[in-house]
Enzyme design. Sequence first.
Site, PDB file in Angstrom:
ATOM      1  N   ARG A  29       0.922  -1.234   0.044  1.00 50.02           N
ATOM      2  CA  ARG A  29       0.084   0.190  -0.148  1.00 50.02           C
ATOM      3  C   ARG A  29       1.097   1.191   0.310  1.00 50.02           C
ATOM      4  NH1 ARG A  29      -5.459  -1.866   0.680  1.00 50.02           N
ATOM      5  NH2 ARG A  29      -5.555  -4.030   2.063  1.00 50.02           N
ATOM      6  N   ASP A  30       0.726   2.381  -1.021  1.00 48.99           N
ATOM      7  CA  ASP A  30       0.930   3.552  -1.037  1.00 48.99           C
ATOM      8  C   ASP A  30       1.160   4.679   0.486  1.00 48.99           C
ATOM      9  OD1 ASP A  30       1.884   5.787  -3.323  1.00 48.99           O
ATOM     10  OD2 ASP A  30       1.681   6.632  -1.655  1.00 48.99           O
ATOM     11  N   ILE A  31       1.697   4.717   1.280  1.00 47.86           N
ATOM     12  CA  ILE A  31       1.899   5.552   2.190  1.00 47.86           C
ATOM     13  C   ILE A  31       1.696   6.651   1.940  1.00 47.86           C
ATOM     14  CG2 ILE A  31       4.039   7.541   1.790  1.00 47.86           C
ATOM     15  CD1 ILE A  31       5.030   6.031   4.172  1.00 47.86           C
ATOM     16  N   ASN A  87       4.384   6.689 -13.428  1.00 49.47           N
ATOM     17  CA  ASN A  87       4.987   8.277 -13.426  1.00 49.47           C
ATOM     18  C   ASN A  87       5.927   7.897 -13.868  1.00 49.47           C
ATOM     19  OD1 ASN A  87       2.620   8.961 -12.740  1.00 49.47           O
ATOM     20  ND2 ASN A  87       3.430   9.359 -10.941  1.00 49.47           N
ATOM     21  N   VAL A  96      10.040   8.142  -6.876  1.00 54.30           N
ATOM     22  CA  VAL A  96      10.796   7.093  -6.715  1.00 54.30           C
ATOM     23  C   VAL A  96      11.745   6.151  -7.595  1.00 54.30           C
ATOM     24  CG1 VAL A  96      10.983   4.894  -4.792  1.00 54.30           C
ATOM     25  CG2 VAL A  96       9.434   7.070  -4.372  1.00 54.30           C
ATOM     26  N   HIS A 100       7.569   1.832 -10.399  1.00 57.00           N
ATOM     27  CA  HIS A 100       7.141   0.999  -9.722  1.00 57.00           C
ATOM     28  C   HIS A 100       5.136   1.673 -10.317  1.00 57.00           C
ATOM     29  CE1 HIS A 100       7.818   5.372  -8.628  1.00 57.00           C
ATOM     30  NE2 HIS A 100       6.187   5.135  -8.106  1.00 57.00           N
ATOM     31  N   HIS A 102       1.175   2.289  -9.864  1.00 52.76           N
ATOM     32  CA  HIS A 102       0.257   2.685  -9.229  1.00 52.76           C
ATOM     33  C   HIS A 102      -0.769   2.056  -9.585  1.00 52.76           C
ATOM     34  CE1 HIS A 102       2.561   6.448  -7.181  1.00 52.76           C
ATOM     35  NE2 HIS A 102       2.729   5.933  -8.509  1.00 52.76           N
TER      36      HIS A 102
HETATM   37  P1  DGP Z   1       5.192   8.192  -7.823  1.00 54.54           P
HETATM   38  O1  DGP Z   1       5.801   9.628  -7.437  1.00 54.54           O
HETATM   39  O2  DGP Z   1       5.504   6.925  -8.628  1.00 54.54           O
HETATM   40  O3  DGP Z   1       7.174   8.326  -7.898  1.00 54.54           O
HETATM   41  O4  DGP Z   1       5.325   7.551  -6.162  1.00 54.54           O
HETATM   42  C1  DGP Z   1       6.441   6.823  -5.045  1.00 54.54           C
HETATM   43  C2  DGP Z   1       5.307   6.447  -4.389  1.00 54.54           C
HETATM   44  O5  DGP Z   1       5.699   5.843  -3.391  1.00 54.54           O
HETATM   45  C3  DGP Z   1       3.710   8.189  -3.686  1.00 54.54           C
HETATM   46  O6  DGP Z   1       3.008   7.857  -4.697  1.00 54.54           O
HETATM   47  C4  DGP Z   1       4.368   7.635  -2.464  1.00 54.54           C
HETATM   48  C5  DGP Z   1       4.780   6.434  -2.067  1.00 54.54           C
HETATM   49  N1  DGP Z   1       5.930   6.395  -0.891  1.00 54.54           N
HETATM   50  C6  DGP Z   1       7.115   6.980  -1.350  1.00 54.54           C
HETATM   51  N2  DGP Z   1       7.461   6.203  -0.478  1.00 54.54           N
HETATM   52  C7  DGP Z   1       7.024   5.637   0.192  1.00 54.54           C
HETATM   53  C8  DGP Z   1       7.304   4.336   1.767  1.00 54.54           C
HETATM   54  O7  DGP Z   1       8.658   4.393   2.815  1.00 54.54           O
HETATM   55  N3  DGP Z   1       6.667   2.934   1.698  1.00 54.54           N
HETATM   56  C9  DGP Z   1       5.159   3.397   1.327  1.00 54.54           C
HETATM   57  N4  DGP Z   1       3.964   2.344   1.424  1.00 54.54           N
HETATM   58  N5  DGP Z   1       5.029   3.884  -0.267  1.00 54.54           N
HETATM   59  C10 DGP Z   1       6.270   5.194  -0.316  1.00 54.54           C
END
Ligand code: DGP
Length: 114
Positions: A29-31, A87, A96, A100, A102
């Site tokens: 799950r996205d944080i 993205n 990041v 990945h 979404h």
């Molecule tokens: P993007 O902007 O497409 O690179 O999305 C990166 C996503 O990663 C963003 O929606 C938040 C998520 N994210 C960043 N750090 C962490 C983390 O430590 N844990 C989790 N679960 N998600 C994270």
Amino acid sequence: MEDTIFSKIIRREIPADIVHEDDDVLGFRDINAQAPTHVLFIPKRPIATLNDLQESDAVLIGKLVLAATRYARAEGLADDGYRCVINCNGHGGQTVFHLHLHLLGGRQMHWPPG
Ligand code: DGP
């Protein structure tokens, strides 16, 4: 490729709410969830961006998409629909640099995106 926070999640060095794992793909799950369901699917083998994909990654990317679509179906999202987003770099909004996908679902999405 430099280590990212997602490599640490793969290695269980930092916690994450993992909802899918197989030999090649991890889903968690996205944080910073933007929808009732917001899961990130990543290849365990780090690839920085879409720009770095090679022909030999075609099967891996297929597995990544299938992991997301199977999860969406299992969560009951398939009929109403959902959105998958990858993205790429600055204009794409990538923050990041471990590729990945979404998966967003559980609410109405809008188009065009901001
Ligand atoms: P993007 O902007 O497409 O690179 O999305 C990166 C996503 O990663 C963003 O929606 C938040 C998520 N994210 C960043 N750090 C962490 C983390 O430590 N844990 C989790 N679960 N998600 C994270």
